[in-house]
Design a protein around this motif. Structure first.
Motif, PDB file in Angstrom:
ATOM      1  N   VAL A   1       1.666   5.296  -0.643  1.00 48.37           N
ATOM      2  CA  VAL A   1       1.609   6.423  -1.581  1.00 48.37           C
ATOM      3  C   VAL A   1       0.308   7.201  -1.394  1.00 48.37           C
ATOM      4  CG1 VAL A   1       1.487   7.069  -4.019  1.00 48.37           C
ATOM      5  CG2 VAL A   1       3.123   5.322  -3.270  1.00 48.37           C
ATOM      6  N   ASN A   2      -0.769   6.485  -1.063  1.00 53.20           N
ATOM      7  CA  ASN A   2      -2.078   7.098  -0.833  1.00 53.20           C
ATOM      8  C   ASN A   2      -2.221   7.655   0.584  1.00 53.20           C
ATOM      9  OD1 ASN A   2      -2.866   6.481  -3.455  1.00 53.20           O
ATOM     10  ND2 ASN A   2      -3.777   4.527  -2.872  1.00 53.20           N
ATOM     11  N   GLU A   3      -1.106   7.747   1.298  1.00 52.01           N
ATOM     12  CA  GLU A   3      -1.035   8.362   2.641  1.00 52.01           C
ATOM     13  C   GLU A   3      -1.882   7.628   3.689  1.00 52.01           C
ATOM     14  OE1 GLU A   3      -0.496  12.726   2.834  1.00 52.01           O
ATOM     15  OE2 GLU A   3      -1.311  12.722   0.797  1.00 52.01           O
TER      16      GLU A   3
ATOM     17  N   GLU B   1      -6.975  -1.126   8.458  1.00 51.34           N
ATOM     18  CA  GLU B   1      -6.800  -1.191   7.010  1.00 51.34           C
ATOM     19  C   GLU B   1      -7.936  -0.519   6.232  1.00 51.34           C
ATOM     20  OE1 GLU B   1      -6.004  -5.255   5.989  1.00 51.34           O
ATOM     21  OE2 GLU B   1      -4.374  -5.432   7.459  1.00 51.34           O
ATOM     22  N   ASP B   2      -9.161  -0.654   6.720  1.00 50.88           N
ATOM     23  CA  ASP B   2     -10.302  -0.077   6.000  1.00 50.88           C
ATOM     24  C   ASP B   2     -10.649   1.332   6.487  1.00 50.88           C
ATOM     25  OD1 ASP B   2     -10.401  -2.462   4.669  1.00 50.88           O
ATOM     26  OD2 ASP B   2     -12.099  -3.264   5.801  1.00 50.88           O
TER      27      ASP B   2
ATOM     28  N   ALA C   1      -1.798  -7.354   0.886  1.00 51.78           N
ATOM     29  CA  ALA C   1      -2.343  -7.534  -0.466  1.00 51.78           C
ATOM     30  C   ALA C   1      -3.390  -8.640  -0.486  1.00 51.78           C
ATOM     31  CB  ALA C   1      -1.213  -7.853  -1.440  1.00 51.78           C
ATOM     32  N   LYS C   2      -3.161  -9.694   0.277  1.00 55.12           N
ATOM     33  CA  LYS C   2      -4.110 -10.807   0.346  1.00 55.12           C
ATOM     34  C   LYS C   2      -5.451 -10.347   0.911  1.00 55.12           C
ATOM     35  CE  LYS C   2      -4.701 -15.371   2.484  1.00 55.12           C
ATOM     36  NZ  LYS C   2      -4.113 -16.372   3.419  1.00 55.12           N
ATOM     37  N   ASN C   3      -5.392  -9.445   1.914  1.00 58.07           N
ATOM     38  CA  ASN C   3      -6.615  -8.990   2.581  1.00 58.07           C
ATOM     39  C   ASN C   3      -7.324  -7.864   1.833  1.00 58.07           C
ATOM     40  OD1 ASN C   3      -6.289 -10.792   4.711  1.00 58.07           O
ATOM     41  ND2 ASN C   3      -5.145  -9.323   5.953  1.00 58.07           N
ATOM     42  N   ASN C   4      -6.573  -7.089   1.025  1.00 59.73           N
ATOM     43  CA  ASN C   4      -7.145  -5.868   0.468  1.00 59.73           C
ATOM     44  C   ASN C   4      -7.142  -5.775  -1.055  1.00 59.73           C
ATOM     45  OD1 ASN C   4      -7.538  -3.988   3.036  1.00 59.73           O
ATOM     46  ND2 ASN C   4      -5.610  -5.086   3.291  1.00 59.73           N
ATOM     47  N   GLY C   5      -6.357  -6.615  -1.710  1.00 59.08           N
ATOM     48  CA  GLY C   5      -6.349  -6.604  -3.162  1.00 59.08           C
ATOM     49  C   GLY C   5      -5.506  -5.515  -3.793  1.00 59.08           C
ATOM     50  N   ILE C   6      -4.878  -4.669  -2.984  1.00 59.34           N
ATOM     51  CA  ILE C   6      -3.920  -3.677  -3.490  1.00 59.34           C
ATOM     52  C   ILE C   6      -2.624  -3.817  -2.714  1.00 59.34           C
ATOM     53  CG2 ILE C   6      -5.754  -2.050  -4.113  1.00 59.34           C
ATOM     54  CD1 ILE C   6      -4.877  -0.371  -1.673  1.00 59.34           C
ATOM     55  N   SER C   7      -1.556  -3.276  -3.257  1.00 60.31           N
ATOM     56  CA  SER C   7      -0.266  -3.446  -2.609  1.00 60.31           C
ATOM     57  C   SER C   7      -0.104  -2.500  -1.421  1.00 60.31           C
ATOM     58  CB  SER C   7       0.872  -3.209  -3.615  1.00 60.31           C
ATOM     59  OG  SER C   7       1.051  -1.828  -3.841  1.00 60.31           O
TER      60      SER C   7
END
Length: 299
Positions: free
Chosen positions: A197-199, A272-273, A185-191
């Protein structure tokens, strides 16, 4: 000649014991599919063969592997004294393992990843959630196996020790999940859970490596402690302390190994990206390898 006869008699007896162990183990493995279907109120044949639900298959494969791992701790090859005692012991450990694995699945769903309905997503073919589900039960089974091998006999204290070790493992797995989630979350701003859930399959593979390697470090901690029913809680307390130390050591060594193996690659960006499954799989393999080396060194 007498020595030869004794050897043959012992071998025959041992084969009988091992045959009982394998029969019980295979029976319990066969029960996994039907237990999952009954508890989840799912037609497993429909999901696996008609709908070709790969996610459900991955989840079930995790359960089968977990049961096999836990049962391997009960099959020691030692003679129990009689076939009846061997059967009772193997069945008792097997059922205890099955219950603890199922309970571990529940704890992981409700406390580690509580923000979504795991079963609904798996039935909806979410591979990322299925991979995490399989990894969580395998991680629980690794610790259950260690606890079964650690305890001695078949008494109330034995099962108290099993449950206590299981509680230790669940606390550790929830802690590692919270740390993983905080970092993501710290690196991406979403949980992290939203990503699942977004696979986000690459992220699920990385997380699976964390779960399994953490369980292996908890297992390595058991090598330092001798089971003593009269000092059970002292032994469990030692297990907790050593587990924390080994988890910290595992984290440092894994970070160093990943840095060296994936030199020149931006791992955060790739996994992650860009959702690079290849890099994530390498990270999982590194986590597993370092944990395996730690277990080897500590045993």
């Amino acid at each position: 000649m007498n020595e030869l006869i004794k050897t043959l008699d012992l071998s025959g007896s041992l084969i009988g014991y091992l045959a009982i162990d394998m029969a019980v183990a295979i029976l319990l493995l066969g029960c996994i599919r039907y237990a999952m279907g009954m508890i989840g109120k799912v037609d497993t044949a429909d999901e696996l063969a008609k709908k070709d639900n790969f996610a459900y298959g991955i989840s079930m494969a995790g359960g089968v592997a977990a049961m096999g791992i836990a049962l391997s701790g009960a099959i020691t090859g030692e003679l129990a004294g009689s076939y009846q005692i061997e059967f009772i012991g193997m069945l008792s450990y097997g059922l205890a393992g099955l219950i603890l694995i199922k309970a571990g699945r529940y704890i992981h769903d409700k406390f580690a990843l509580p923000d979504f309905n795991k079963q609904e997503l798996i039935l909806d073919r979410n591979i990322a959630v299925a991979l995490v589900d399989a990894a969580s039960v395998i991680a629980t089974a690794i610790v259950v196996r260690a606890a079964i091998m650690w305890v001695d006999g078949l008494t109330v204290d034995t099962f108290i020790a099993l449950i206590a070790a299981w509680i230790v493992s669940q606390v550790m797995l929830v802690i590692i999940t919270r740390l993983f989630e905080w970092k993501y979350a710290k690196n991406n701003g979403i949980s992290f859970q939203t990503a699942l859930v977004n696979e986000h399959i690459a992220l699920s593979l990385r997380y699976s490596g964390y779960l399994i390697s953490t369980a292996m470090s908890v297992t390595a901690a058991s090598y330092f402690i001798i089971f003593d029913a009269n000092a059970l809680w002292h032994g469990i307390a030692q297990w907790v302390v050593i587990s924390i130390i080994l988890m910290a050591l595992l984290t440092v060594l894994t970070a160093v190994a990943k840095f060296l193996v994936l030199w020149g690659i931006n791992r955060r960006e790739e996994v992650e990206d860009q959702q690079n499954v290849g890099i994530a799989t390498i990270e999982l393999a590194i986590s597993f390898s370092i944990a395996l080396l730690l277990m080897g060194l500590m045993s």
